[in-house]
Design an enzyme around this catalytic site. Structure first.
Site: not given
Length: 272
Positions: A173, A232
């Site tokens: 990611r 995040c």
């Protein structure tokens, strides 16, 4: 107070703590609540990531914006929270949701908080279905805004670096490969990657303080942890990295709560 508590320690001290179940599943938001109803640690209350540990979404402030601090403080007070009360948070996901509550309480000015190391899997005692009987107390938030940064500070940091941004998402990611949670793949320019799962051993407990310190110092390559900002996807697993840094004795890191989901909501912000 150490940021982690073992299952054995908790069993011995159960009557002395305010216990909060933070189990959750991003793919099934009701899973944690259902699991709590099926069985939880004795005396534990339940707080939901979306409903209790996050605030209202605007479409521009990320998937899990911070909750209103006084609203959260009032919910905790209704559970018996006070300035002197010790809180233990747990989940069944390696601490990724319990760490969110751990950070939020510190943000509210409360340091007497720990995370159950290993979570539900480490607990060897009985589970109950009974709901605890709340004893309402008084808890007033004493906010610590210095524990976090906003999107404008992160944006300014790209042009004039003052801190290092550390992304807690998976390497794929981070690289913009296989993004499924957010509409844009990639990362904040200049950020480095430390997958939060790397803080754990195979049994789901945190690595030792010595191992975490060595790994984090190697990853930061000479940067002081206090000069880092943790992010995040939505400000949840970044708290896991913040917790790991505290376990390692590397204090002072801050949170970018909006994280990638806020960052990528504005096409004018650069993407790497």
């Amino acid at each position: 107070m150490t940021p982690l508590i073992s299952a054995l320690q908790l069993q011995e001290q159960l009557a002395d703590v305010l216990l909060i179940d933070c189990r959750h599943d991003l793919a099934n938001p009701e899973a944690g609540r259902l699991a709590y109803a099926e069985g939880h640690l004795p005396g534990a209350y339940f707080l939901h990531l979306d409903d209790d540990l996050s605030g209202l979404k605007t479409g521009a402030n990320g998937r899990h914006p911070l909750p209103d601090p006084q609203v959260l403080a009032d919910k905790l007070a209704d559970m018996g929270m006070s300035r002197s009360r010790r809180v233990v948070a747990y989940d069944a996901q390696g601490g990724m949701y319990a760490a969110r509550l751990w950070w939020l309480l510190r943000w509210l000015g409360h340091d007497h908080v720990q995370v159950l190391d290993g979570g539900m899997a480490a607990w060897q005692g009985a589970l109950v279905k009974d709901l605890p009987k709340p004893v309402v107390a008084e808890f007033v938030a004493e906010l610590r805004p210095a524990l976090m940064v906003g999107v404008e500070e992160v944006l300014a940091n790209i042009k004039l670096p003052i801190f290092t941004v550390v992304d807690a998402r998976s390497p794929s990611r981070f690289m913009g490969e296989g993004e499924t949670m957010d509409p844009v793949g990639g990362h904040i320019p200049g950020a480095i990657n430390r997958f939060f799962q790397n803080n754990l051993q195979e049994d789901g407990r945190f690595k030792s303080a010595e191992v975490l310190k060595a790994e984090w110092q190697q990853r930061l390559a000479g940067f002081d942890a206090s000069h880092t900002v943790q992010q995040c996807g939505s400000g949840v697993t970044a708290c896991h990295n913040l917790l790991a840094l505290e376990v390692a004795g590397l204090s002072g890191a801050r949170l970018y709560a909006g994280s990638w989901s806020e960052w990528c909501a504005d096409a004018a912000r650069p993407v790497a």
